[in-house]
Motif scaffolding. Sequence first.
Motif, PDB file in Angstrom:
ATOM      1  N   THR A  78       0.819  -1.206   0.000  1.00 58.01           N
ATOM      2  CA  THR A  78       0.000   0.000   0.000  1.00 58.01           C
ATOM      3  C   THR A  78       0.857   1.262   0.000  1.00 58.01           C
ATOM      4  O   THR A  78       1.910   1.290   0.639  1.00 58.01           O
ATOM      5  N   PHE A  98       2.545  -0.792  -5.662  1.00 60.68           N
ATOM      6  CA  PHE A  98       1.444  -0.222  -4.904  1.00 60.68           C
ATOM      7  C   PHE A  98       0.094  -0.490  -5.577  1.00 60.68           C
ATOM      8  O   PHE A  98      -0.004  -0.518  -6.805  1.00 60.68           O
ATOM      9  N   VAL A  99      -0.927  -0.693  -4.739  1.00 64.12           N
ATOM     10  CA  VAL A  99      -2.308  -0.615  -5.197  1.00 64.12           C
ATOM     11  C   VAL A  99      -3.016   0.357  -4.267  1.00 64.12           C
ATOM     12  O   VAL A  99      -2.580   0.593  -3.137  1.00 64.12           O
ATOM     13  N   ASP A 100      -4.110   0.939  -4.739  1.00 63.62           N
ATOM     14  CA  ASP A 100      -4.777   1.987  -3.974  1.00 63.62           C
ATOM     15  C   ASP A 100      -5.481   1.423  -2.740  1.00 63.62           C
ATOM     16  O   ASP A 100      -5.487   0.211  -2.497  1.00 63.62           O
ATOM     17  N   HIS A 320       3.858   7.361  -2.559  1.00 66.50           N
ATOM     18  CA  HIS A 320       4.200   7.534  -3.965  1.00 66.50           C
ATOM     19  C   HIS A 320       4.427   8.995  -4.359  1.00 66.50           C
ATOM     20  O   HIS A 320       4.955   9.261  -5.442  1.00 66.50           O
ATOM     21  N   ASP A 335      -1.512   8.583  -9.701  1.00 67.31           N
ATOM     22  CA  ASP A 335      -1.450   7.134  -9.876  1.00 67.31           C
ATOM     23  C   ASP A 335      -2.325   6.393  -8.863  1.00 67.31           C
ATOM     24  O   ASP A 335      -2.910   5.359  -9.178  1.00 67.31           O
ATOM     25  N   PHE A 336      -2.369   6.898  -7.641  1.00 68.87           N
ATOM     26  CA  PHE A 336      -3.175   6.285  -6.588  1.00 68.87           C
ATOM     27  C   PHE A 336      -3.996   7.406  -5.941  1.00 68.87           C
ATOM     28  O   PHE A 336      -3.656   7.889  -4.852  1.00 68.87           O
ATOM     29  N   ALA A 339      -5.351   7.277  -2.217  1.00 67.30           N
ATOM     30  CA  ALA A 339      -4.272   7.429  -1.239  1.00 67.30           C
ATOM     31  C   ALA A 339      -3.774   8.867  -1.184  1.00 67.30           C
ATOM     32  O   ALA A 339      -3.486   9.398  -0.101  1.00 67.30           O
TER      33      ALA A 339
END
Length: 370
Positions: A78, A98-100, A320, A335-336, A339
């Motif tokens: 994360t 990373f994923v949101d 990020h 990108d996320f 977050a």
Amino acid sequence: MQKIEFFKHNIDEEDISRVTSVLKSIFLTNANVTKEFEEKFATYLDATHCVAVSSCTAALHLSLLALGIKDGDEVITTPMSFVATSNAILHAGAIPVFVDIEESTGNIDFTLIEAAITPKTKAIMPVHLYGNMCDMKAIKKIANKHKLKIIEDAAHCIEGERDGVRVGELGDVACFSFYATKNITSGEGGAITTNNDEVAKLLYQLRLHGINKDASSRYTDKFAHWDMKVLGWKYNISDIQSALLIGQLEKIEDRLSKREEIARYYEVALNKLGVEYIKVPENTKSARHLFIIKIKNRDKVVSKLQSNGIGVAVNYRAIHILNYYKNSFSFQDSDFPIAKKFGDEVLSLPLYTKLELSQLAYIISNLAKI
């Protein structure tokens, strides 16, 4: 104007006396007191093994290595955490992917994990943020399906439980922090729990240069040459630190109850103000490590609260958007997006057992004025 610290520890005279006993003994480093703490910590978490180390960062790093993560491997995690989470992946030579996050909790959104899996993916590193566990049953299903390891970052979540699952129960390992502001603290320190005998054996070696005997066993056992089996690190904890932790662990549930009372006070007051806060998910026992509100113009609010003597913190800005990660991986703020927005709005209020009702009222009063 009142002065309210962001955090105060719970070290008491019994803890100090236990440390004094260690200081008067032969061994100050990792020896019998550390072994006692490891046994009690493992028992508390219903784990087979506990390996105490110098920090949660060390715990994450060694766990990755012990599970066979190597150069070029990918680990899904994360962007909403302290940088130690993704830094440890880099220290192991791997790549953080990373994923949101879930907007409601700040925890990793498990529904996005599968789309991020590639042939290079070897592990998932969920973070139990603020003391609220991720959906470990869902993450375990994904890990089993794709034959991935799970390293739980439980720096905030010693006492946590969700859907009848304890921290570390479904992961290959779980990593904990005893940093100065944690629910139990030795100033610096960490631990790894695991139910895997071979992983535990390797972790014990990796935390002390890779050799097969620690200082106390070399001193107390019949003479025998020690050997270095693998390349390890100097990541062990001392008996001084362990002496601080033992007594706090014994009181951990009572102190959690007190923090729960404070959190409930905040919730009632914030509901009246219409201020958004991170709620505990259903079927969850929160470790209540941090109490988080989400607020517009967060940085201005931080400044105003601090100017009125109230200690607050930001936990955390999204990883990020930090310069090192932007430069190394060409991340964009967008990108996320969840977050990014989450990290722009979160604010941590004081949450510790020594807070008094008058102090809580003062904090709420200042929030209301702002």
